[in-house]
Design a protein around this motif. Structure first.
Motif, PDB file in Angstrom:
ATOM      1  N   PRO A  35     -40.730 -52.887 -14.866  1.00 24.27           N
ATOM      2  CA  PRO A  35     -40.387 -52.497 -13.605  1.00 24.27           C
ATOM      3  C   PRO A  35     -41.455 -51.157 -13.042  1.00 24.27           C
ATOM      4  O   PRO A  35     -41.747 -50.419 -13.847  1.00 24.27           O
ATOM      5  N   GLU A  36     -41.706 -51.149 -11.853  1.00 20.12           N
ATOM      6  CA  GLU A  36     -42.545 -50.132 -11.135  1.00 20.12           C
ATOM      7  C   GLU A  36     -42.110 -49.644 -10.116  1.00 20.12           C
ATOM      8  O   GLU A  36     -41.296 -50.020  -9.341  1.00 20.12           O
ATOM      9  N   ASP A  37     -41.838 -48.022 -10.082  1.00 17.85           N
ATOM     10  CA  ASP A  37     -41.139 -47.505  -9.022  1.00 17.85           C
ATOM     11  C   ASP A  37     -42.081 -46.923  -7.987  1.00 17.85           C
ATOM     12  O   ASP A  37     -43.277 -46.473  -8.409  1.00 17.85           O
ATOM     13  N   PHE A  38     -41.613 -47.190  -6.869  1.00 17.30           N
ATOM     14  CA  PHE A  38     -42.869 -46.925  -5.796  1.00 17.30           C
ATOM     15  C   PHE A  38     -42.066 -45.769  -4.791  1.00 17.30           C
ATOM     16  O   PHE A  38     -40.646 -45.894  -4.612  1.00 17.30           O
ATOM     17  N   GLU A  39     -42.818 -44.684  -4.552  1.00 25.24           N
ATOM     18  CA  GLU A  39     -42.166 -43.641  -3.417  1.00 25.24           C
ATOM     19  C   GLU A  39     -42.538 -44.271  -2.413  1.00 25.24           C
ATOM     20  O   GLU A  39     -43.592 -45.061  -1.830  1.00 25.24           O
ATOM     21  N   LYS A  40     -42.141 -43.615  -1.217  1.00 31.32           N
ATOM     22  CA  LYS A  40     -42.374 -43.916   0.226  1.00 31.32           C
ATOM     23  C   LYS A  40     -43.873 -43.610   0.517  1.00 31.32           C
ATOM     24  O   LYS A  40     -44.278 -42.379   0.305  1.00 31.32           O
ATOM     25  N   GLY A  41     -44.542 -44.543   1.218  1.00 32.96           N
ATOM     26  CA  GLY A  41     -45.907 -44.198   1.533  1.00 32.96           C
ATOM     27  C   GLY A  41     -46.913 -44.828   0.492  1.00 32.96           C
ATOM     28  O   GLY A  41     -48.085 -44.631   0.590  1.00 32.96           O
ATOM     29  N   ASP A  42     -46.325 -45.246  -0.743  1.00 33.05           N
ATOM     30  CA  ASP A  42     -47.345 -45.646  -1.929  1.00 33.05           C
ATOM     31  C   ASP A  42     -47.708 -47.001  -1.359  1.00 33.05           C
ATOM     32  O   ASP A  42     -47.201 -47.725  -0.583  1.00 33.05           O
ATOM     33  N   GLU A  43     -49.026 -47.132  -1.702  1.00 30.40           N
ATOM     34  CA  GLU A  43     -49.773 -48.376  -1.494  1.00 30.40           C
ATOM     35  C   GLU A  43     -49.281 -49.590  -2.251  1.00 30.40           C
ATOM     36  O   GLU A  43     -49.304 -49.312  -3.358  1.00 30.40           O
ATOM     37  N   LEU A  44     -48.860 -50.453  -1.482  1.00 28.25           N
ATOM     38  CA  LEU A  44     -48.893 -51.996  -1.988  1.00 28.25           C
ATOM     39  C   LEU A  44     -49.832 -52.847  -1.599  1.00 28.25           C
ATOM     40  O   LEU A  44     -50.055 -53.390  -0.727  1.00 28.25           O
ATOM     41  N   LYS A  45     -50.381 -53.475  -2.938  1.00 25.08           N
ATOM     42  CA  LYS A  45     -51.581 -54.627  -2.883  1.00 25.08           C
ATOM     43  C   LYS A  45     -51.079 -55.960  -2.898  1.00 25.08           C
ATOM     44  O   LYS A  45     -50.566 -56.221  -4.052  1.00 25.08           O
ATOM     45  N   ARG A 184     -38.052 -56.782   0.244  1.00 24.85           N
ATOM     46  CA  ARG A 184     -36.792 -56.111   0.017  1.00 24.85           C
ATOM     47  C   ARG A 184     -37.009 -55.269  -1.310  1.00 24.85           C
ATOM     48  O   ARG A 184     -37.770 -55.417  -2.161  1.00 24.85           O
ATOM     49  N   TYR A 185     -36.128 -54.163  -1.117  1.00 22.29           N
ATOM     50  CA  TYR A 185     -36.405 -53.101  -2.108  1.00 22.29           C
ATOM     51  C   TYR A 185     -35.007 -52.736  -2.617  1.00 22.29           C
ATOM     52  O   TYR A 185     -34.081 -52.544  -1.638  1.00 22.29           O
ATOM     53  N   HIS A 186     -34.812 -52.049  -3.755  1.00 20.75           N
ATOM     54  CA  HIS A 186     -33.573 -51.603  -4.201  1.00 20.75           C
ATOM     55  C   HIS A 186     -33.784 -50.203  -4.549  1.00 20.75           C
ATOM     56  O   HIS A 186     -34.766 -49.791  -5.557  1.00 20.75           O
ATOM     57  N   LYS A 187     -33.190 -49.326  -3.867  1.00 23.67           N
ATOM     58  CA  LYS A 187     -33.384 -47.719  -3.914  1.00 23.67           C
ATOM     59  C   LYS A 187     -32.564 -47.091  -4.813  1.00 23.67           C
ATOM     60  O   LYS A 187     -31.383 -47.468  -5.286  1.00 23.67           O
ATOM     61  N   ASP A 188     -33.263 -46.324  -5.823  1.00 27.02           N
ATOM     62  CA  ASP A 188     -32.596 -45.418  -6.728  1.00 27.02           C
ATOM     63  C   ASP A 188     -31.639 -44.433  -6.032  1.00 27.02           C
ATOM     64  O   ASP A 188     -32.205 -43.807  -5.143  1.00 27.02           O
ATOM     65  N   ARG A 195     -37.571 -49.764  -6.121  1.00 25.43           N
ATOM     66  CA  ARG A 195     -38.205 -51.097  -6.589  1.00 25.43           C
ATOM     67  C   ARG A 195     -38.374 -52.194  -5.818  1.00 25.43           C
ATOM     68  O   ARG A 195     -37.279 -52.718  -5.145  1.00 25.43           O
ATOM     69  N   ILE A 196     -39.221 -53.216  -6.087  1.00 17.45           N
ATOM     70  CA  ILE A 196     -39.208 -54.443  -5.096  1.00 17.45           C
ATOM     71  C   ILE A 196     -38.513 -55.380  -5.797  1.00 17.45           C
ATOM     72  O   ILE A 196     -38.819 -55.528  -7.094  1.00 17.45           O
ATOM     73  N   VAL A 197     -37.964 -56.075  -4.899  1.00 20.21           N
ATOM     74  CA  VAL A 197     -36.814 -57.256  -5.351  1.00 20.21           C
ATOM     75  C   VAL A 197     -36.884 -58.271  -4.712  1.00 20.21           C
ATOM     76  O   VAL A 197     -36.261 -59.349  -4.973  1.00 20.21           O
ATOM     77  N   GLY A 198     -37.817 -58.304  -3.716  1.00 26.23           N
ATOM     78  CA  GLY A 198     -37.883 -59.747  -2.739  1.00 26.23           C
ATOM     79  C   GLY A 198     -39.142 -59.636  -1.863  1.00 26.23           C
ATOM     80  O   GLY A 198     -39.587 -58.458  -1.538  1.00 26.23           O
ATOM     81  N   PHE A 199     -39.846 -60.775  -1.707  1.00 26.38           N
ATOM     82  CA  PHE A 199     -40.867 -60.979  -1.043  1.00 26.38           C
ATOM     83  C   PHE A 199     -41.042 -62.140  -0.219  1.00 26.38           C
ATOM     84  O   PHE A 199     -41.205 -63.364  -0.832  1.00 26.38           O
ATOM     85  N   SER A 258     -31.938 -53.546  -0.387  1.00 23.29           N
ATOM     86  CA  SER A 258     -31.041 -54.599  -0.857  1.00 23.29           C
ATOM     87  C   SER A 258     -30.260 -54.267  -2.103  1.00 23.29           C
ATOM     88  O   SER A 258     -30.656 -53.142  -2.846  1.00 23.29           O
ATOM     89  N   GLU A 259     -29.212 -55.062  -2.186  1.00 20.93           N
ATOM     90  CA  GLU A 259     -28.137 -54.595  -3.090  1.00 20.93           C
ATOM     91  C   GLU A 259     -28.613 -55.225  -4.674  1.00 20.93           C
ATOM     92  O   GLU A 259     -28.055 -54.841  -5.506  1.00 20.93           O
ATOM     93  N   VAL A 260     -29.442 -56.035  -4.585  1.00 20.85           N
ATOM     94  CA  VAL A 260     -29.957 -56.797  -5.705  1.00 20.85           C
ATOM     95  C   VAL A 260     -30.669 -55.876  -6.770  1.00 20.85           C
ATOM     96  O   VAL A 260     -31.764 -55.097  -6.092  1.00 20.85           O
ATOM     97  N   LYS A 261     -30.482 -55.930  -7.787  1.00 20.70           N
ATOM     98  CA  LYS A 261     -31.116 -54.805  -8.795  1.00 20.70           C
ATOM     99  C   LYS A 261     -32.266 -55.544  -9.310  1.00 20.70           C
ATOM    100  O   LYS A 261     -32.645 -56.971  -9.234  1.00 20.70           O
ATOM    101  N   TRP A 262     -33.214 -54.816  -9.790  1.00 21.52           N
ATOM    102  CA  TRP A 262     -34.715 -55.240 -10.413  1.00 21.52           C
ATOM    103  C   TRP A 262     -34.396 -56.468 -11.400  1.00 21.52           C
ATOM    104  O   TRP A 262     -35.217 -57.358 -11.274  1.00 21.52           O
ATOM    105  N   ALA A 263     -33.463 -56.066 -12.354  1.00 26.78           N
ATOM    106  CA  ALA A 263     -33.328 -56.994 -13.278  1.00 26.78           C
ATOM    107  C   ALA A 263     -32.920 -58.535 -12.826  1.00 26.78           C
ATOM    108  O   ALA A 263     -32.936 -59.379 -13.572  1.00 26.78           O
ATOM    109  N   SER A 264     -32.337 -58.568 -11.725  1.00 20.99           N
ATOM    110  CA  SER A 264     -31.703 -59.634 -11.043  1.00 20.99           C
ATOM    111  C   SER A 264     -32.657 -60.342 -10.120  1.00 20.99           C
ATOM    112  O   SER A 264     -32.131 -61.204  -9.188  1.00 20.99           O
TER     113      SER A 264
END
Length: 641
Positions: A35-45, A184-188, A195-199, A258-264
């Motif tokens: 799992p990788e945590d992303f802050e707002k404004g982080d670059e997603l490639k 889609r992301y799940h916020k801590d 964390r990204i949970v959907g694309f 999203s309510e979906v957690k990273w593990a799911s």
């Protein structure tokens, strides 16, 4: 003298396996799986993967088509399994900012020449899909069904589409040049990271227009508004694919919590099949197979027990005027068969396959080979096949010595070479066909060299080590003595003919797996995920039991008919299920697939021939050992002068 040395070799093997497991657990997890945590404004490639089509089964790299490119194309590190599957993971010009929506962003512009227009049309005609990856999640296209609340996901999006536009009856080709991404992301709850949970993506074909001169990515398009909060794409004028046409590639990205957690996050991907698994139907079929197998086993045990009691009672009372049934051939039943060396080789190879399948399934059940680890399953199978060469050599040498063989090095070499050489030759021909189509599925020379190194550098030496250990052990002694002169086999009934009994024997083992086989073929050839490894392991256990019992039953009938040539027939009886597997794959080809090209058809049947050959070796060995144990058991249970 062999006994003191065997523990050291055994300890060496155990240490090697432990090292392999430690390395394997680390290597199966690719960068980005954790799992990788992303802050707002982080670059997603966004990374691009191969272009795939269920109509051709030939993958191509993303940049084989003239899509917009980044300044420098970088290849991602791939494991052995990914290369063999044709994956080509590269960087792309699609770059997002975490939780910062982008509207109408320009990727680039191309002007099609005749060759490029032809390439696009061919890929659209063959229904090729573009595959992308973000944070190790594959891109999916959601399809909403009326009979389902949740959407069905399709891997990737189509390069384009063809159809009639305007009043013209001519079919035209249109490219999907605008991509509407949804991340889609799940916020801590405690931190601001996510964390990204959907694309997901929705592709559009838009004939873009702009004001003034073209100014790279700063051009103002008149066909979409980059300042709108919600993107509205003008798709009334789609982008046609023709020579001289100018195509502008654009995208927008929307972020949804999203309510979906990273593990799911993979749960939605694992339910992508249109045909839901009919659990009750499968379980019912398996229960029928279990019930039939149990009935057969019960009948066999009762009949056999009565025979043994009868023979022993007659010997005790000295009333045996003439022996009948299976006891009559006790002096020939353990006579070495014709081509005994080849039988030893195939039995050893089957043991190698059995070990590979069992350990691979254990890894899969424990979660090491989940779909998030692309190529992990194939990599594990190849490495385990190599290391299981130790058991192949041991099994073949033990059987060879029982047949009074003396040249253990010869049998070791044959065990290490015959089956892999056959598979490698067929694979080389198929790879040449793929290379001729300029597909990314063609295995590079470096990977072919790595496969040859695994074969001759690790597998062959391990087979020799196993053969050395197996041959130094005392030979397996037969429970009864073998006569010097072979007994004549009486004329057999038509239903005891070898060809008929062998073909009958393969039906029940195939019946134990054919329902599951449908889902396996669907995952392989229709680009869907297979993930029910626990259930697959249950089906495999059913297969083992069925192969063993049907072989024992037919072997018993054969011996009762005073036919003692059971060695090869026991192997072929359960191994014939591979013939039904190949016939079913042909049925699947004509009923479920839409392959029309000759090369694609050859590839399908070539790979299914390899699978069927491997299935033959596996099931044949199971049946052989079951029959081997059975004959030794019954002939050691009766009194023979």
């Amino acid at each position: 003298m062999a006994t003191p040395r065997s523990p050291s070799i055994r300890n060496f093997f155990i240490a090697a396996v432990l090292l392999f497991l430690i390395h394997g657990v680390n290597s199966f997890y690719l960068p980005g799986v954790a799992p990788e945590d992303f802050e707002k404004g982080d670059e997603l490639k966004v990374k691009v993967n191969k272009l795939t089509s269920i109509k051709t089964q030939l993958p191509y790299s993303y940049y084989s088509l003239p899509f917009s490119r980044p300044e420098k194309i970088l290849d991602s590190a791939e494991n052995l399994g990914e290369v063999l599957r044709g994956d080509r993971i590269e960087n792309s010009p699609y770059v997002f900012k975490m939780r910062e929506p982008q509207m109408c962003s320009i990727v680039g512009r191309i002007k099609l020449d005749a060759k490029e227009a032809k390439e696009f049309k061919e890929k659209i005609n063959d229904e090729y899909r573009v595959n992308m990856i973000l944070d190790n999640l594959p891109l999916v296209f959601p399809i909403q069904r009326q009979d389902q609340e949740s959407p069905v996901y399709q891997m990737g999006y189509h390069v384009g589409l063809k159809g009639q536009y305007t009043a013209s009856k001519d079919e035209k080709y249109f490219i999907h040049n605008h991509l509407a991404f949804t991340v889609r992301y799940h916020k801590d709850m405690q931190t601001d990271s996510a964390r990204i949970v959907g694309f997901e993506v929705k592709p559009y074909s838009v004939k873009h227009e702009y004001e003034g001169n073209w100014n790279d990515k700063n051009t103002r398009l008149t066909t979409c508004d980059p300042h709108a909060k919600h993107m509205v794409v003008n798709s009334n004028s789609p982008q046609e694919v023709e020579e001289g046409k100018e195509i502008i590639f654009t995208y927008d990205v929307e972020f949804q919590e999203s309510e979906v957690k990273w593990a799911s996050r993979w749960d939605a991907y694992l339910l992508m099949s249109d045909d839901q698994i009919h659990w009750f139907s499968i379980v019912n079929s398996l229960m029928i197979v279990l019930f039939l197998s149990g009935m057969v086993a019960m009948i066999m045990l009762r009949t056999l027990y009565r025979d043994i009691s009868k023979y022993n009672e007659l010997e005790t009372l000295e009333e045996a005027q003439e022996e009948t049934g299976w006891k009559l051939v006790h002096g020939d039943v353990f006579r070495p068969p014709k081509n005994s060396d080849l039988l030893c080789v195939y039995v050893g190879t089957g043991v190698q396959f059995l070990g590979m399948v069992v350990v691979t399934m254990m890894f899969a059940i424990l979660g090491f080979l989940s779909p998030s680890n692309r190529g992990g399953l194939m990599t594990a199978m190849l490495l385990l096949w190599v290391f299981m060469g130790l058991f192949a050599g041991f099994a073949s040498a033990r059987l060879y010595k029982m047949f009074k063989g003396t040249e253990w090095k010869k049998i070791a070499l044959n065990t290490a070479v015959i089956f892999p050489a056959t598979i490698f030759a067929l694979f080389f021909v198929l790879n040449a066909l793929i290379w001729g189509q300029k597909s990314s599925g063609a295995v590079p020379f470096g990977t072919m060299f790595a496969l040859v190194f695994l074969w001759f550098g690790i597998s062959v030496p391990l087979v020799f080590v196993g053969s050395y250990v197996g041959f130094r052990k005392p030979a397996i002694e037969d429970p009864v003595k073998t006569n010097k002169i072979p007994r004549q086999i009486p004329e057999q009934a038509w239903y005891m003919h070898p060809a008929f009994s062998v073909l009958i024997g393969g039906i029940l083992p195939f019946g134990a797996v054919f329902i599951e086989l449908f889902f396996i073929l669907t995952s392989i050839w229709l680009n869907q995920f297979y993930y029910i490894f626990g259930f697959l392991f249950l089906v495999f256990i059913i297969l083992l039991i069925t192969c063993a019992e049907i072989t024992i039953v037919l072997c018993y009938f054969q011996l009762c008919s005073e036919d003692y040539l059971w060695w090869w027939r026991s192997y072929l009886t359960s191994g014939s299920s591979a013939l039904y597997l190949f016939l079913y794959s042909a049925f699947y080809f004509f009923t479920k697939l839409e392959i029309t090209k000759l090369v694609s058809g050859i590839l399908y049947f070539g790979y299914m021939l390899i699978v069927s050959y491997a299935f033959f070796v596996l099931t044949g060995t199971i049946g052989f050992y079951a029959c081997f144990w059975f004959t030794r058991l019954i002939y050691s249970s009766v009194k023979i002068d």
